[in-house]
Design a protein around this motif. Structure first.
Motif, PDB file in Angstrom:
ATOM      1  N   SER A 121      51.005  39.491  42.250  1.00 34.82           N
ATOM      2  CA  SER A 121      51.405  37.897  41.857  1.00 34.82           C
ATOM      3  C   SER A 121      52.512  38.239  40.966  1.00 34.82           C
ATOM      4  CB  SER A 121      50.275  37.435  41.210  1.00 34.82           C
ATOM      5  OG  SER A 121      50.632  35.996  41.380  1.00 34.82           O
TER       6      SER A 121
ATOM      7  N   HIS B  41      46.585  40.692  40.104  1.00 35.85           N
ATOM      8  CA  HIS B  41      47.436  40.345  38.996  1.00 35.85           C
ATOM      9  C   HIS B  41      48.915  41.087  39.076  1.00 35.85           C
ATOM     10  CE1 HIS B  41      43.871  38.550  37.049  1.00 35.85           C
ATOM     11  NE2 HIS B  41      44.635  38.540  36.132  1.00 35.85           N
TER      12      HIS B  41
ATOM     13  N   LEU C 247      46.090  33.859  40.632  1.00 40.35           N
ATOM     14  CA  LEU C 247      46.257  32.715  41.625  1.00 40.35           C
ATOM     15  C   LEU C 247      47.231  31.619  40.989  1.00 40.35           C
ATOM     16  CD1 LEU C 247      43.219  32.126  43.708  1.00 40.35           C
ATOM     17  CD2 LEU C 247      45.277  33.606  44.373  1.00 40.35           C
ATOM     18  N   GLN C 248      47.096  31.794  39.590  1.00 43.79           N
ATOM     19  CA  GLN C 248      47.715  30.722  38.833  1.00 43.79           C
ATOM     20  C   GLN C 248      49.206  31.135  38.111  1.00 43.79           C
ATOM     21  OE1 GLN C 248      45.048  29.455  35.228  1.00 43.79           O
ATOM     22  NE2 GLN C 248      43.528  29.893  36.585  1.00 43.79           N
TER      23      GLN C 248
ATOM     24  N   LYS D 226      52.765  29.236  39.094  1.00 43.60           N
ATOM     25  CA  LYS D 226      52.808  27.867  38.528  1.00 43.60           C
ATOM     26  C   LYS D 226      52.743  28.166  36.922  1.00 43.60           C
ATOM     27  CE  LYS D 226      50.632  23.630  37.862  1.00 43.60           C
ATOM     28  NZ  LYS D 226      49.349  22.635  38.197  1.00 43.60           N
ATOM     29  N   VAL D 227      52.000  29.008  36.278  1.00 44.18           N
ATOM     30  CA  VAL D 227      51.976  29.101  34.816  1.00 44.18           C
ATOM     31  C   VAL D 227      53.419  29.709  34.474  1.00 44.18           C
ATOM     32  CG1 VAL D 227      50.947  30.345  32.802  1.00 44.18           C
ATOM     33  CG2 VAL D 227      49.459  29.374  34.567  1.00 44.18           C
TER      34      VAL D 227
ATOM     35  N   SER E 161      40.512  34.881  37.849  1.00 41.82           N
ATOM     36  CA  SER E 161      41.438  33.868  38.494  1.00 41.82           C
ATOM     37  C   SER E 161      42.812  33.618  38.175  1.00 41.82           C
ATOM     38  CB  SER E 161      40.463  32.310  38.487  1.00 41.82           C
ATOM     39  OG  SER E 161      40.788  31.854  37.126  1.00 41.82           O
ATOM     40  N   PHE E 162      43.293  34.256  37.247  1.00 35.86           N
ATOM     41  CA  PHE E 162      44.651  33.953  36.604  1.00 35.86           C
ATOM     42  C   PHE E 162      45.581  34.653  37.765  1.00 35.86           C
ATOM     43  CE2 PHE E 162      48.465  35.005  34.054  1.00 35.86           C
ATOM     44  CZ  PHE E 162      48.502  33.580  33.517  1.00 35.86           C
TER      45      PHE E 162
END
Length: 324
Positions: A193, A190, A145-146, A149-150, A142-143
């Motif tokens: 992104s 990943h 998609l994060q 923001k992270v 799931s990272f």
């Protein structure tokens, strides 16, 4: 290369400095890292592909030695991510291009390319660790998609942006050479992104690297995972139009789009254009200046790319009958 000799001088200086106290050691390492990092763009001006191949391993090992003494140094980590990725791409993927296109199994050079990409990725993970992002966090499905923001909250410098871009390039290139590895393919999200985050922050990174490697990524990603050869074609043509003297863009257009799409007629057209361009560029490097090639004096920052394009052109030319 200038950078190669610069590194050798630095190594001699360090041999004296590092005999002193730990505080001096730390200052010396950070100062050295800054000097090498600030001069690293000189690498792009190297026109001799063979000299790059010979000098790169020694330079990388020197930088690794410096990093070993200062393992939280973001500039050294960035140089290692970028350097190992570049060596894998420029040297071993080029030497292994025939094996790649003819689908040879157990290719030495493609394995070497993967090893270099994985090493670049290792240092990418080390940088993330310095920013409080563990491997467990990163490799969670799931990272992807994060990431925006992270990274916005934890990455705080231009150096970080450059490091993440080349981490994405290395990781994506490793995956592309291991397309039958389903576990690896699962992390293309990943890669995309990280690439999108870095290129949003710094769209002009390294004079168009986002456009070129974005097109390669689009062409290399399976359709079921969001890749599109139509979008890749448009992206390649955009880079070629905007940077006609970056000859690697045309070589990559041929390799990653025209060959997989079996566009034989367009292949012949683009190969003729590439032949004329690489001959012009190479003649300029040999001191044979003319009206048609003098412009390469103004775009020396494309020399390394163009040297790779010239080598790949030779391989593509030799394989025409096997490809179509």
């Amino acid at each position: 290369m200038k950078l190669f000799y610069q590194c050798q001088i630095i190594l001699v200086v360090l041999s004296f400095l590092l005999n002193s106290c730990s505080m001096v050691n730390s200052v010396a390492l950070k100062t050295t890292a800054n000097v090498i990092y600030d001069g690293s763009d000189e690498l792009f001006t190297e026109s001799n592909w063979h000299q790059f191949n010979q000098a790169a391993p020694a330079n990388l090992k020197l930088i690794e030695g410096l990093w070993y003494g200062d393992q939280d140094n973001e500039k050294l980590l960035t140089l290692l991510i970028k350097g190992y990725g570049a060596y894998g791409f420029a040297t071993h993927e080029t030497l292994g291009l025939k094996d790649l296109l003819t689908e040879k199994e157990d290719s030495f050079h493609l394995q070497q390319a993967i090893l270099n990409y994985e090493k670049a990725s290792y240092y990418g993970l080390r940088l993330l660790k310095e920013r409080g992002i563990t491997e467990q966090m990163f490799f969670d499905k799931s990272f992807a998609l994060q990431i925006p923001k992270v990274f916005d909250s934890k990455m705080n410098s231009d150096t970080d942006v450059v490091a993440i871009f080349y981490f994405a390039q290395a990781m994506g290139s490793s995956i592309n050479l291991q397309r039958t590895n389903i576990k690896k393919l699962a992390y293309l999200g990943h890669v995309q992104s990280m690439f999108d985050w870095a290129c949003t922050k710094k769209p002009d990174l390294d004079r168009g690297a986002c456009g070129l490697f974005g097109a390669v990524l689009q062409a290399s990603t399976p359709g079921m995972m969001g890749g599109s050869q139509d979008k890749a074609r448009a992206a390649f043509l955009k880079v070629i139009k905007e940077q006609p003297k970056n000859l690697l863009a045309r070589a990559s257009f041929i390799q990653y789009h025209l060959i997989p799409m079996l566009e034989e007629d367009q292949f012949a057209v683009e190969m003729k254009k590439l032949k004329n361009a690489v001959n012009d560029w190479y003649n300029f490097q040999l001191g044979r200046e003319s009206k048609s090639n003098y412009v390469y004096k103004k775009v020396r920052y494309f020399n390394l790319y163009n040297s790779v394009a010239r080598q790949r052109y030779q391989v593509l030319k030799s394989l025409k009958k096997e490809l179509f």
